[in-house]
Design an enzyme around this catalytic site. Structure first.
Site, PDB file in Angstrom:
ATOM      1  N   HIS A 174       0.827  -1.206   0.000  1.00 17.73           N
ATOM      2  CA  HIS A 174       0.000   0.000   0.000  1.00 17.73           C
ATOM      3  C   HIS A 174       0.859   1.254   0.000  1.00 17.73           C
ATOM      4  O   HIS A 174       1.804   1.361   0.777  1.00 17.73           O
ATOM      5  CB  HIS A 174      -0.908   0.047   1.237  1.00 17.73           C
ATOM      6  CG  HIS A 174      -2.065  -0.904   1.154  1.00 17.73           C
ATOM      7  ND1 HIS A 174      -3.169  -0.798   1.962  1.00 17.73           N
ATOM      8  CD2 HIS A 174      -2.290  -1.963   0.350  1.00 17.73           C
ATOM      9  CE1 HIS A 174      -4.022  -1.761   1.649  1.00 17.73           C
ATOM     10  NE2 HIS A 174      -3.516  -2.487   0.683  1.00 17.73           N
TER      11      HIS A 174
ATOM     12  N   TYR B  46      -8.905   5.417   7.918  1.00 14.73           N
ATOM     13  CA  TYR B  46      -8.987   5.800   9.330  1.00 14.73           C
ATOM     14  C   TYR B  46     -10.058   6.879   9.436  1.00 14.73           C
ATOM     15  O   TYR B  46      -9.876   7.977   8.900  1.00 14.73           O
ATOM     16  CB  TYR B  46      -7.653   6.363   9.825  1.00 14.73           C
ATOM     17  CG  TYR B  46      -6.553   5.336  10.022  1.00 14.73           C
ATOM     18  CD1 TYR B  46      -5.808   4.851   8.949  1.00 14.73           C
ATOM     19  CD2 TYR B  46      -6.245   4.866  11.298  1.00 14.73           C
ATOM     20  CE1 TYR B  46      -4.789   3.913   9.144  1.00 14.73           C
ATOM     21  CE2 TYR B  46      -5.227   3.933  11.508  1.00 14.73           C
ATOM     22  CZ  TYR B  46      -4.510   3.465  10.427  1.00 14.73           C
ATOM     23  OH  TYR B  46      -3.509   2.542  10.627  1.00 14.73           O
TER      24      TYR B  46
ATOM     25  N   PRO C  35      -3.005   0.732  19.225  1.00 11.41           N
ATOM     26  CA  PRO C  35      -2.814   0.221  17.865  1.00 11.41           C
ATOM     27  C   PRO C  35      -2.996   1.246  16.744  1.00 11.41           C
ATOM     28  O   PRO C  35      -2.689   0.946  15.586  1.00 11.41           O
ATOM     29  CB  PRO C  35      -3.867  -0.887  17.751  1.00 11.41           C
ATOM     30  CG  PRO C  35      -4.893  -0.564  18.772  1.00 11.41           C
ATOM     31  CD  PRO C  35      -4.195   0.141  19.882  1.00 11.41           C
TER      32      PRO C  35
ATOM     33  N   LYS D 132       2.111   0.260  15.257  1.00 10.05           N
ATOM     34  CA  LYS D 132       3.544   0.215  15.551  1.00 10.05           C
ATOM     35  C   LYS D 132       4.008  -0.967  16.408  1.00 10.05           C
ATOM     36  O   LYS D 132       5.208  -1.264  16.463  1.00 10.05           O
ATOM     37  CB  LYS D 132       3.962   1.508  16.283  1.00 10.05           C
ATOM     38  CG  LYS D 132       4.022   2.707  15.393  1.00 10.05           C
ATOM     39  CD  LYS D 132       5.193   2.630  14.439  1.00 10.05           C
ATOM     40  CE  LYS D 132       5.080   3.631  13.313  1.00 10.05           C
ATOM     41  NZ  LYS D 132       5.189   3.085  12.000  1.00 10.05           N
TER      42      LYS D 132
ATOM     43  N   TYR E 120       4.495   6.793   9.847  1.00 10.95           N
ATOM     44  CA  TYR E 120       3.642   5.630   9.614  1.00 10.95           C
ATOM     45  C   TYR E 120       4.372   4.555   8.809  1.00 10.95           C
ATOM     46  O   TYR E 120       4.334   3.372   9.141  1.00 10.95           O
ATOM     47  CB  TYR E 120       2.373   6.069   8.885  1.00 10.95           C
ATOM     48  CG  TYR E 120       1.293   5.013   8.810  1.00 10.95           C
ATOM     49  CD1 TYR E 120       0.348   4.906   9.826  1.00 10.95           C
ATOM     50  CD2 TYR E 120       1.215   4.135   7.732  1.00 10.95           C
ATOM     51  CE1 TYR E 120      -0.647   3.931   9.774  1.00 10.95           C
ATOM     52  CE2 TYR E 120       0.227   3.158   7.676  1.00 10.95           C
ATOM     53  CZ  TYR E 120      -0.698   3.068   8.694  1.00 10.95           C
ATOM     54  OH  TYR E 120      -1.670   2.106   8.636  1.00 10.95           O
TER      55      TYR E 120
HETATM   56  P1  FAD Z   1       3.381 -11.297  21.661  1.00  7.44           P
HETATM   57  O1  FAD Z   1       2.932 -11.386  20.257  1.00  7.44           O
HETATM   58  O2  FAD Z   1       2.392 -10.889  22.703  1.00  7.44           O
HETATM   59  O3  FAD Z   1       3.989 -12.709  22.045  1.00  7.44           O
HETATM   60  C1  FAD Z   1       4.306 -13.068  23.369  1.00  7.44           C
HETATM   61  C2  FAD Z   1       4.301 -14.584  23.490  1.00  7.44           C
HETATM   62  O4  FAD Z   1       4.775 -14.963  24.785  1.00  7.44           O
HETATM   63  C3  FAD Z   1       2.902 -15.180  23.358  1.00  7.44           C
HETATM   64  O5  FAD Z   1       2.936 -16.196  22.395  1.00  7.44           O
HETATM   65  C4  FAD Z   1       2.593 -15.707  24.758  1.00  7.44           C
HETATM   66  O6  FAD Z   1       1.781 -16.867  24.717  1.00  7.44           O
HETATM   67  C5  FAD Z   1       3.978 -16.016  25.297  1.00  7.44           C
HETATM   68  N1  FAD Z   1       4.112 -15.988  26.760  1.00  7.44           N
HETATM   69  C6  FAD Z   1       3.522 -15.151  27.636  1.00  7.44           C
HETATM   70  N2  FAD Z   1       3.948 -15.405  28.891  1.00  7.44           N
HETATM   71  C7  FAD Z   1       4.829 -16.432  28.804  1.00  7.44           C
HETATM   72  C8  FAD Z   1       5.615 -17.137  29.765  1.00  7.44           C
HETATM   73  N3  FAD Z   1       5.603 -16.806  31.067  1.00  7.44           N
HETATM   74  N4  FAD Z   1       6.398 -18.145  29.329  1.00  7.44           N
HETATM   75  C9  FAD Z   1       6.451 -18.460  27.997  1.00  7.44           C
HETATM   76  N5  FAD Z   1       5.731 -17.823  27.046  1.00  7.44           N
HETATM   77  C10 FAD Z   1       4.935 -16.824  27.452  1.00  7.44           C
HETATM   78  N6  FAD Z   1       1.242  -3.878  15.747  1.00  7.44           N
HETATM   79  C11 FAD Z   1       1.699  -3.429  14.530  1.00  7.44           C
HETATM   80  O7  FAD Z   1       2.917  -3.293  14.343  1.00  7.44           O
HETATM   81  N7  FAD Z   1       0.851  -3.142  13.474  1.00  7.44           N
HETATM   82  C12 FAD Z   1      -0.488  -3.268  13.612  1.00  7.44           C
HETATM   83  O8  FAD Z   1      -1.221  -3.044  12.645  1.00  7.44           O
HETATM   84  C13 FAD Z   1      -1.005  -3.683  14.910  1.00  7.44           C
HETATM   85  N8  FAD Z   1      -2.328  -3.825  15.094  1.00  7.44           N
HETATM   86  C14 FAD Z   1      -2.775  -4.369  16.253  1.00  7.44           C
HETATM   87  C15 FAD Z   1      -4.139  -4.544  16.399  1.00  7.44           C
HETATM   88  C16 FAD Z   1      -4.633  -5.088  17.564  1.00  7.44           C
HETATM   89  C17 FAD Z   1      -6.122  -5.250  17.703  1.00  7.44           C
HETATM   90  C18 FAD Z   1      -3.746  -5.509  18.610  1.00  7.44           C
HETATM   91  C19 FAD Z   1      -4.283  -6.154  19.865  1.00  7.44           C
HETATM   92  C20 FAD Z   1      -2.399  -5.333  18.477  1.00  7.44           C
HETATM   93  C21 FAD Z   1      -1.897  -4.753  17.320  1.00  7.44           C
HETATM   94  N9  FAD Z   1      -0.526  -4.551  17.145  1.00  7.44           N
HETATM   95  C22 FAD Z   1      -0.072  -4.028  15.963  1.00  7.44           C
HETATM   96  C23 FAD Z   1       0.415  -4.886  18.219  1.00  7.44           C
HETATM   97  C24 FAD Z   1       1.111  -6.248  18.008  1.00  7.44           C
HETATM   98  O9  FAD Z   1       0.152  -7.262  17.833  1.00  7.44           O
HETATM   99  C25 FAD Z   1       2.031  -6.560  19.209  1.00  7.44           C
HETATM  100  O10 FAD Z   1       2.840  -5.439  19.452  1.00  7.44           O
HETATM  101  C26 FAD Z   1       2.906  -7.790  18.947  1.00  7.44           C
HETATM  102  O11 FAD Z   1       2.152  -8.968  19.119  1.00  7.44           O
HETATM  103  C27 FAD Z   1       4.130  -7.844  19.871  1.00  7.44           C
HETATM  104  O12 FAD Z   1       4.854  -9.041  19.631  1.00  7.44           O
HETATM  105  P2  FAD Z   1       5.672  -9.766  20.772  1.00  7.44           P
HETATM  106  O13 FAD Z   1       6.372 -10.909  20.116  1.00  7.44           O
HETATM  107  O14 FAD Z   1       6.476  -8.773  21.522  1.00  7.44           O
HETATM  108  O15 FAD Z   1       4.599 -10.290  21.826  1.00  7.44           O
HETATM  109  C1  DHB Z   2      -4.515  -2.916  11.297  1.00  8.02           C
HETATM  110  C2  DHB Z   2      -4.302  -2.712  12.640  1.00  8.02           C
HETATM  111  C3  DHB Z   2      -3.932  -1.470  13.104  1.00  8.02           C
HETATM  112  O1  DHB Z   2      -3.706  -1.271  14.412  1.00  8.02           O
HETATM  113  C4  DHB Z   2      -3.778  -0.406  12.222  1.00  8.02           C
HETATM  114  O2  DHB Z   2      -3.423   0.804  12.711  1.00  8.02           O
HETATM  115  C5  DHB Z   2      -3.979  -0.611  10.872  1.00  8.02           C
HETATM  116  C6  DHB Z   2      -4.358  -1.865  10.405  1.00  8.02           C
HETATM  117  C7  DHB Z   2      -4.909  -4.255  10.817  1.00  8.02           C
HETATM  118  O3  DHB Z   2      -5.112  -5.141  11.653  1.00  8.02           O
HETATM  119  O4  DHB Z   2      -5.050  -4.445   9.610  1.00  8.02           O
END
Ligand code: FAD
Ligand code: DHB
Length: 389
Positions: free
Chosen positions: A75, A202, A295, A299, A387
């Protein structure tokens, strides 16, 4: 209790933990990754969708970007919709870079598959692991499966275990936290429906924020701002679609996303959190374990990818040649990007959401802010730079 040894013990098989284990492997460094949940659960967890330019490059350079480049959607712009009109921000024209819309669970799937194909030690379904002795020369991680205790002694422990893992509490009193909780959440759905738009929309509407996103030509991803006290049961399919049509209104008329079967729905509270520092002794935190962003700026996953890119290099230098500089400066270097993303995410969140205590003055200032972003090339470029990443 069985005791094993490894240079690096990693908690969590989200994007951060899996990518770190893969990057270390590429550098010839072994690790053991312990994940609480089973592989199917982790790969099915629907979350982020936007991969910024820099994060996509990191995945590509690590040799795990092939399917993202084939199936992800490139995009070059987004739409800001307010006051019944849409305004395109031409991000690629303004920055020369683009974003890739590709589900986080697909990235997790690609990384897990690659780790397993490479013979990586990735252990799913371990239950929550615990962290010990981070101030000693021999930190360890323990977990129990079927009543059998396991202990992994490591040179370094990296907590990539998200906001509710063992990493944050293990920082103890060395942690200073900065937090902001918003009084609303995002209700997110996935539907079998062809997106009616080619780029993300958005929308700022007086009834609240809405976001139109997608996963493929036949799957739509949509979000609605809802009060944080709402439950999923409060939102029937009909109510979700009707509300979306109102919030995406154009020229005073409801504007309907293409409807289809809703096959996934979830509620995500909006908050900002940073814990400083991101290291205590031989424990390092990366991704959501260290910070949370609302979100709106897309980021969170991108920061997780950037953290582990820094950490993989620093751990490699330390383990290969004893060079300490990278690990010593990890917190400062990572936090610079983290606070920039916190700022951008807060800015996007306050510009686009409806706050209950908004006065008429606040509303008008918000509209003036949106007008200035879409009306000034300098402002649109600043948004795009942040962004696109
Ligand atoms: P996580 O993905 O949370 O992984 C952590 C892992 O650790 C999990 O698998 C969990 O089961 C495991 N765990 C927990 N505790 C323990 C333990 N004690 N022992 C062993 N394992 C454990 N980010 C973006 O960049 N772009 C987006 O568009 C975006 N949109 C989002 C939309 C929504 C609705 C949400 C909720 C989040 C969004 N995010 C977005 C944020 C993104 O999903 C998170 O920042 C991302 O998952 C972080 O990755 P991580 O690997 O740090 O943690
Ligand atoms: C999506 C999630 C976001 O938080 C965002 O800012 C844009 C897109 C997505 O899940 O597609």
């Amino acid at each position: 209790m069985a005791t094993e040894r490894t240079p690096v013990a990693i908690l969590g098989a989200g994007p951060a933990g899996l990518l770190l284990s893969h990057l270390l492997h590429l550098n010839g460094i072994e690790s053991i990754l312990v994940e609480a949940r089973d592989r199917e659960y982790v790969q099915a967890r629907v979350r982020a969708g936007v991969v910024e330019h820099g994060a996509a490059d990191i995945l590509r350079q690590a040799g795990v970007g092939e399917r993202m480049d084939r199936e992800g959607l490139r995009h070059g712009g987004i739409e800001l919709r307010f006051d019944g009109a849409g305004h395109r921000i031409a991000m690629s024209d303004l920055t020369g870079r683009h974003i890739t819309v590709y589900g986080q669970q697909e990235i997790v799937h690609d990384l897990a598959e690659r780790r397993i194909a490479d013979g990586g030690d990735v252990r799913f379904a371990c239950g929550p692991a615990a962290i010990h002795g981070v101030d000693s020369a021999e930190p360890s991680v323990t977990y129990a499966v079927d009543g059998v205790e396991h202990r992994i002694v490591a040179d370094f422990v990296v907590a990539c275990d998200g906001a509710h893992g063992a990493g944050r509490p293990a920082m103890g009193e060395s942690l200073t936290t900065f937090e902001k909780v918003y009084p609303f959440a995002w209700l997110g759905i996935l539907a079998h429906a062809a997106p009616r738009v080619d780029e993300l929309v958005y929308a700022n509407h007086e009834r609240g924020f809405a976001l139109y996103s997608m996963r493929s030509p036949s799957v739509t991803r949509l979000y609605l701002q809802v009060p944080s006290t709402d439950r999923l049961e409060d939102w029937s399919d009909e109510r979700i679609w009707d509300e979306l049509a109102v919030r995406f209104s154009l020229d005073g008329e409801p504007w309907e996303p293409t409807r289809g079967e809703i096959f996934e729905r979830s509620l995500a509270p909006l908050r900002s959190y940073v814990g400083e520092p991101m290291q205590r002794g031989r424990l390092f935190l990366a991704g959501d374990a260290a910070h949370t962003v609302p979100p709106t700026g897309a980021k969170g996953m991108n920061l997780a990818i950037r953290d582990v890119d820094l950490l993989a290099r620093a751990l490699t230098e330390q383990i290969r040649s004893g060079a300490e500089e990278g690990l010593r400066t990890y917190t400062d270097r990572a936090l610079r990007a983290v606070w920039r993303a916190e700022y951008f995410s807060w800015w996007m969140t306050t510009m686009l959401h409806r706050f209950d205590d908004d006065s008429g003055f606040d509303r008008r200032v918000q509209t003036a802010q949106l007008r200035s972003v879409v009306g000034s090339e300098a402002h649109a470029t600043a948004l795009s730079e942040n962004y696109v990443g």
